[in-house]
Design a protein around this motif. Structure first.
Motif, PDB file in Angstrom:
ATOM      1  N   ARG A  20       0.826  -1.215   0.000  1.00 10.99           N
ATOM      2  CA  ARG A  20       0.000   0.000   0.000  1.00 10.99           C
ATOM      3  C   ARG A  20       0.858   1.262   0.000  1.00 10.99           C
ATOM      4  O   ARG A  20       0.444   2.299  -0.517  1.00 10.99           O
ATOM      5  CB  ARG A  20      -0.948  -0.013   1.214  1.00 10.99           C
ATOM      6  CG  ARG A  20      -2.017  -1.081   1.125  1.00 10.99           C
ATOM      7  CD  ARG A  20      -2.923  -1.059   2.345  1.00 10.99           C
ATOM      8  NE  ARG A  20      -3.932  -2.099   2.299  1.00 10.99           N
ATOM      9  CZ  ARG A  20      -5.130  -1.972   1.742  1.00 10.99           C
ATOM     10  NH1 ARG A  20      -5.464  -0.823   1.168  1.00 10.99           N
ATOM     11  NH2 ARG A  20      -5.992  -2.966   1.764  1.00 10.99           N
ATOM     12  N   ARG A  21       2.048   1.182   0.575  1.00 11.37           N
ATOM     13  CA  ARG A  21       2.929   2.353   0.601  1.00 11.37           C
ATOM     14  C   ARG A  21       3.284   2.795  -0.810  1.00 11.37           C
ATOM     15  O   ARG A  21       3.477   3.981  -1.077  1.00 11.37           O
ATOM     16  CB  ARG A  21       4.200   2.035   1.395  1.00 11.37           C
ATOM     17  CG  ARG A  21       5.161   3.213   1.523  1.00 11.37           C
ATOM     18  CD  ARG A  21       6.397   2.816   2.324  1.00 11.37           C
ATOM     19  NE  ARG A  21       7.146   1.751   1.678  1.00 11.37           N
ATOM     20  CZ  ARG A  21       8.014   1.960   0.692  1.00 11.37           C
ATOM     21  NH1 ARG A  21       8.226   3.196   0.231  1.00 11.37           N
ATOM     22  NH2 ARG A  21       8.665   0.944   0.158  1.00 11.37           N
ATOM     23  N   LEU A  22       3.361   1.839  -1.727  1.00 12.30           N
ATOM     24  CA  LEU A  22       3.666   2.149  -3.123  1.00 12.30           C
ATOM     25  C   LEU A  22       2.398   2.343  -3.957  1.00 12.30           C
ATOM     26  O   LEU A  22       2.465   2.444  -5.182  1.00 12.30           O
ATOM     27  CB  LEU A  22       4.525   1.033  -3.732  1.00 12.30           C
ATOM     28  CG  LEU A  22       5.924   0.850  -3.134  1.00 12.30           C
ATOM     29  CD1 LEU A  22       6.643  -0.305  -3.815  1.00 12.30           C
ATOM     30  CD2 LEU A  22       6.744   2.141  -3.248  1.00 12.30           C
ATOM     31  N   GLY A  23       1.250   2.392  -3.289  1.00 11.65           N
ATOM     32  CA  GLY A  23       0.002   2.622  -4.006  1.00 11.65           C
ATOM     33  C   GLY A  23      -0.390   1.475  -4.908  1.00 11.65           C
ATOM     34  O   GLY A  23      -0.944   1.690  -5.989  1.00 11.65           O
ATOM     35  N   GLN A  24      -0.129   0.239  -4.479  1.00  9.50           N
ATOM     36  CA  GLN A  24      -0.414  -0.924  -5.316  1.00  9.50           C
ATOM     37  C   GLN A  24      -1.860  -1.394  -5.134  1.00  9.50           C
ATOM     38  O   GLN A  24      -2.203  -2.054  -4.159  1.00  9.50           O
ATOM     39  CB  GLN A  24       0.565  -2.055  -5.005  1.00  9.50           C
ATOM     40  CG  GLN A  24       1.996  -1.745  -5.425  1.00  9.50           C
ATOM     41  CD  GLN A  24       2.981  -2.829  -5.029  1.00  9.50           C
ATOM     42  OE1 GLN A  24       2.630  -3.802  -4.374  1.00  9.50           O
ATOM     43  NE2 GLN A  24       4.230  -2.659  -5.410  1.00  9.50           N
ATOM     44  N   HIS A  25      -2.683  -1.016  -6.086  1.00 14.36           N
ATOM     45  CA  HIS A  25      -4.073  -1.451  -6.139  1.00 14.36           C
ATOM     46  C   HIS A  25      -4.306  -1.959  -7.553  1.00 14.36           C
ATOM     47  O   HIS A  25      -4.342  -1.173  -8.503  1.00 14.36           O
ATOM     48  CB  HIS A  25      -5.027  -0.313  -5.796  1.00 14.36           C
ATOM     49  CG  HIS A  25      -4.845   0.245  -4.420  1.00 14.36           C
ATOM     50  ND1 HIS A  25      -5.368  -0.355  -3.287  1.00 14.36           N
ATOM     51  CD2 HIS A  25      -4.167   1.326  -3.976  1.00 14.36           C
ATOM     52  CE1 HIS A  25      -5.025   0.331  -2.218  1.00 14.36           C
ATOM     53  NE2 HIS A  25      -4.292   1.365  -2.603  1.00 14.36           N
ATOM     54  N   PHE A  26      -4.443  -3.257  -7.722  1.00 17.24           N
ATOM     55  CA  PHE A  26      -4.505  -3.874  -9.042  1.00 17.24           C
ATOM     56  C   PHE A  26      -5.909  -3.769  -9.621  1.00 17.24           C
ATOM     57  O   PHE A  26      -6.899  -4.122  -8.957  1.00 17.24           O
ATOM     58  CB  PHE A  26      -4.080  -5.337  -8.951  1.00 17.24           C
ATOM     59  CG  PHE A  26      -2.700  -5.533  -8.379  1.00 17.24           C
ATOM     60  CD1 PHE A  26      -1.583  -5.509  -9.206  1.00 17.24           C
ATOM     61  CD2 PHE A  26      -2.511  -5.712  -7.014  1.00 17.24           C
ATOM     62  CE1 PHE A  26      -0.303  -5.677  -8.685  1.00 17.24           C
ATOM     63  CE2 PHE A  26      -1.238  -5.874  -6.485  1.00 17.24           C
ATOM     64  CZ  PHE A  26      -0.135  -5.854  -7.319  1.00 17.24           C
ATOM     65  N   LEU A  27      -6.020  -3.296 -10.850  1.00 18.04           N
ATOM     66  CA  LEU A  27      -7.311  -3.208 -11.531  1.00 18.04           C
ATOM     67  C   LEU A  27      -7.727  -4.623 -11.918  1.00 18.04           C
ATOM     68  O   LEU A  27      -7.063  -5.277 -12.728  1.00 18.04           O
ATOM     69  CB  LEU A  27      -7.195  -2.319 -12.768  1.00 18.04           C
ATOM     70  CG  LEU A  27      -8.476  -2.089 -13.583  1.00 18.04           C
ATOM     71  CD1 LEU A  27      -9.565  -1.465 -12.725  1.00 18.04           C
ATOM     72  CD2 LEU A  27      -8.181  -1.198 -14.785  1.00 18.04           C
ATOM     73  N   VAL A  28      -8.830  -5.101 -11.334  1.00 18.63           N
ATOM     74  CA  VAL A  28      -9.255  -6.492 -11.563  1.00 18.63           C
ATOM     75  C   VAL A  28     -10.596  -6.584 -12.277  1.00 18.63           C
ATOM     76  O   VAL A  28     -11.045  -7.690 -12.601  1.00 18.63           O
ATOM     77  CB  VAL A  28      -9.314  -7.267 -10.224  1.00 18.63           C
ATOM     78  CG1 VAL A  28      -7.919  -7.434  -9.644  1.00 18.63           C
ATOM     79  CG2 VAL A  28     -10.237  -6.585  -9.215  1.00 18.63           C
ATOM     80  N   ASP A  29     -11.244  -5.466 -12.522  1.00 20.41           N
ATOM     81  CA  ASP A  29     -12.472  -5.461 -13.317  1.00 20.41           C
ATOM     82  C   ASP A  29     -12.051  -5.459 -14.783  1.00 20.41           C
ATOM     83  O   ASP A  29     -11.629  -4.428 -15.324  1.00 20.41           O
ATOM     84  CB  ASP A  29     -13.320  -4.231 -12.980  1.00 20.41           C
ATOM     85  CG  ASP A  29     -14.685  -4.263 -13.657  1.00 20.41           C
ATOM     86  OD1 ASP A  29     -14.739  -4.588 -14.865  1.00 20.41           O
ATOM     87  OD2 ASP A  29     -15.690  -3.930 -13.004  1.00 20.41           O
TER      88      ASP A  29
END
Length: 302
Positions: A20-29
């Motif tokens: 989360r510190r690196l802003g890792q949010h994977f687009l899964v839609d």
């Protein structure tokens, strides 16, 4: 493209988890990922810069359409996963580095990779290669990256990206609003920006605590030609927007000699019919361009 389960399995196998510190949010839609790719209007002579490819889900789709893809991933483990997943794609180069240098400009390694990719495309006889930014941007890098890609020297023809909704609102904000700022000015002074779709947290894994959006920017050559000196334009914008709630005349009192000093700015306001009691946040991108242009003229012709 990869499903949420596939991404989770890739990370689990590598002994990794979203940072989360690196802003890792994977687009899964996957429907929204298709919308992102389709909206970018990618052609076979295009060079794509992707920042934050994660496990390479979007990269796989980009490689099918583009001439060349340069994917820049700061996380070493994710970079290795993407490299492995795209090993069979001859038109993909994965860089394990920060897209921005310590001075906040585009990293030299990224510039070199893009120039190499362009040469490969142009070497096939397909003509000039457009540079596009297409990415699910990490939250902490989006704004400075996009500003640099319109300032140059590496300049994109278009961007189609997912960003936090609040960043998207800054990209399209008009003067006078609370979201209007440096990002708004640079993008709107050099092209057109539109928000295409708002994305709920559930479109990502792990879900962020805020909404996101798909935004498209298209470079406007005629607008950009009006910015005679991008360096000076940047300095003028920073001088005023660094004190956005002050009056223009108060900001101009602090104008350094290289920006003409306070007397030059009194003449600029008068000649452009700009009320010096206005605040920087009320000035349009076009007016900032005009002020920078006139500043250059008066500075060189006292």
């Amino acid at each position: 493209m990869q499903t949420k389960r596939q991404i989770q399995e890739l990370l689990s196998t590598a002994g990794a988890a979203p940072n989360r510190r690196l802003g890792q949010h994977f687009l899964v839609d996957l429907n929204l990922m298709r919308l992102l790719v389709d909206s970018a209007l990618i052609g076979p002579s295009d060079v794509i810069l992707e920042v934050g490819p994660g496990t390479g889900s979007l990269t796989e789709a980009l490689a099918e359409r583009a001439g060349q893809v340069v994917a820049v991933e700061l996380d070493k483990t994710l970079s290795q996963i993407t490299t492995s997943r795209l090993a069979g794609a001859a038109n993909v180069q994965v860089l394990n580095t920060d897209a921005l240098s310590s001075k906040g400009s585009i990293a030299p390694a990224v510039v070199h990779a893009v120039e190499t990719a362009r040469a490969k495309v142009e070497g096939t006889g397909m003509g000039g290669a457009r540079l596009l930014l297409v990415a699910n941007l990490p939250y902490d890098v989006g704004s400075p990256l996009m500003v640099n890609l319109v300032k140059g020297p590496l300049i994109v023809e278009a961007m189609c990206v997912t960003v936090q909704k609040e960043v998207a609102e800054r990209m399209i904000a008009r003067p006078g609003g609370r979201d209007y700022g440096t990002l708004s000015i640079f993008l709107q002074a050099t092209g057109q920006v539109e928000m295409l779709r708002t994305l709920p947290p559930g479109a990502f894994w792990p879900p962020p605590q805020v909404d996101s959006a798909i935004v498209r920017f298209r470079h406007d050559a005629q607008k950009s030609l009006q910015v005679a000196d991008m360096g000076l334009f940047s300095e003028v914008t920073a001088m005023f927007m660094g004190h956005r709630r002050k009056m223009l005349r108060a900001c101009a009192k602090q104008a350094p000699a290289e920006l003409g000093g306070r007397n030059v700015w009194s003449a600029i306001f008068e000649r452009l019919a700009i009320d010096p009691t206005c605040r920087p946040e009320e000035i349009t991108p076009e007016q900032y361009v005009e002020m920078a242009t006139l500043c250059a003229h008066l500075r060189n012709n006292p």
